[in-house]
Design a protein around this motif. Structure first.
Motif: not given
Length: 397
Positions: A301-307, A310-312, A244-247
């Motif tokens: 773990g995982g990548l930051p949000l809104a970056l 495709f992050a898992a 949602f944040l990425c979009h």
């Protein structure tokens, strides 16, 4: 007569001699139409000279590996001396360590080698759009200087989102505290019961400070709560929030986040982590856990949000025994710096946690962590917000 807009000037920093001709050929139509203008430099030092010569440069496209001054060092210098310039880095495919370092140092985006020029053009257009928005925002900010009441409103909004009442519950104890580095910070913690048997909680850190960071965090908190309300597992909740944040986002902000669900019947904690600092479990009975007084929650773990859309995200689990407590914090704690430019770091924090008396009330645990970092800084102004959330599992009573 309407004045023709100036071209968007882009500085390309790379020591490959053929790149200048390739870019000039690829973008020849937009160069001829005076939509784009390119300046070239062979390394970071030369790039800084070009930036002084051309004050209208808005975008820097930089390789990472270069002589004299590499791209990562250049990013640091850009952040210090040219904060309005947006940077796009070029790195080898799969070099995620350097890419993440560059993003943490303020890079807007990245492209990989060998360069796909169609992807490069799309990325540069996004950076240009963001640069235009940032410059407009800067102009708007200048008009708002001195309007202290606006900051007070934003501060009030942020404070209204942070829980200040901590319930007395038979099966858990919770306390949180946030000390902003500026009048309006980018940290936030939250907790709420999903049902009578599960406690959900989160702690986030936005990549910035001020009103924009507070607004972005407010939106992120709402989205995370909506996802949590659907009954999603922690990693699914972060995945949906990130999408949602990425979009929806219109700026380059992102946030790190830790989200967990504690089963109040069993003490089982499920959690997921979006590039956030690794929290600690402080054991009430270390002998029951091989003598380990504290454990870090580094499974998920995982990548930051809104970056990246495709992050898992991974799922981690840990069993809490009655009396065990969880300490979640932002990097304002471990990166607190003293006058010798030393950071408080995880080693000092772990040593502090190991010294805590058993079953110390969570209010005192949280306040001890914050005061420990502040005492280490010894009067040096904080560079980031200090936020700590502590939760103790009490068992079924």
């Amino acid at each position: 007569m309407e004045q023709r807009p100036l071209p968007h000037r882009i500085l390309v920093v790379d020591d490959e001699p053929d790149l200048e001709s390739l870019i000039s050929q690829r973008f020849r139509k937009r160069i001829r139409s005076e939509e784009l203008s390119f300046v070239f430099a062979g390394h970071g030092e030369e790039a800084l000279t070009k930036l002084r010569e051309h004050q209208d440069i808005g975008i820097v496209l930089s390789d990472i590996n270069m002589p004299v001054m590499d791209g990562l060092t250049l990013l640091g210098r850009l952040r210090e001396g040219h904060p309005m310039v947006r940077s796009v880095i070029v790195s080898a495919y799969g070099d995620m360590q350097n890419i993440r370092t560059a993003l943490n140092r303020g890079a807007f985006d990245f492209v990989t080698k060998p360069i796909d020029f169609q992807d490069l053009e799309i990325t540069l257009d996004k950076a240009i759009q963001d640069s235009v928005l940032r410059k407009q925002a800067a102009r708007d900010r200048d008009h708002l200087l001195g309007m202290e009441h606006e900051l007070d409103l934003a501060r009030g909004m942020q404070e209204s989102l942070v829980p200040t009442v901590f319930p007395e519950h038979a099966r858990f104890e919770v306390f949180g505290s946030m000390v902003p580095a500026t009048q309006v910070g980018g940290d936030l913690y939250d907790f709420f019961l999903l049902d009578g048997n599960r406690l959900a909680f989160s702690l986030g850190d936005v990549s910035g400070k001020g009103i924009a960071a507070a607004l972005f965090m407010a939106v992120s908190r709402t989205v995370l709560r909506v996802s949590a309300g659907k009954g999603l597992s922690p990693e699914e909740c972060l995945r949906e929030t990130n999408a949602f944040l990425c979009h929806e986002k219109t700026n380059a902000m992102f946030l790190t986040c830790f989200y967990g669900i504690l089963d109040l019947n069993t003490g089982k904690l499920e959690y997921s982590r979006a590039a956030h600092n690794i929290p600690y479990v402080v054991r009430a009975n270390p002998l029951a856990h091989g003598g380990r007084a504290i454990e870090n929650l580094d499974q998920a773990g995982g990548l930051p949000l809104a970056l990246f859309d495709f992050a898992a995200y991974d799922l981690g689990t840990v069993q809490l025994d009655p009396g065990d407590c969880l300490v979640v914090f932002t990097d304002g704690i471990t990166e607190a710096m003293n006058s010798a430019y030393e950071t408080y770091d995880e080693v000092r924090l772990e040593a502090l946690l190991k010294q805590l008396p058993a079953l110390l009330p969570m209010r005192e645990v949280v306040q001890t962590v914050i005061s420990g970092a502040q005492a280490f800084a010894n009067g040096m102004p904080p560079s980031d917000d200090m936020t700590v959330l502590g939760i103790r599992y009490l068992g079924q009573g």
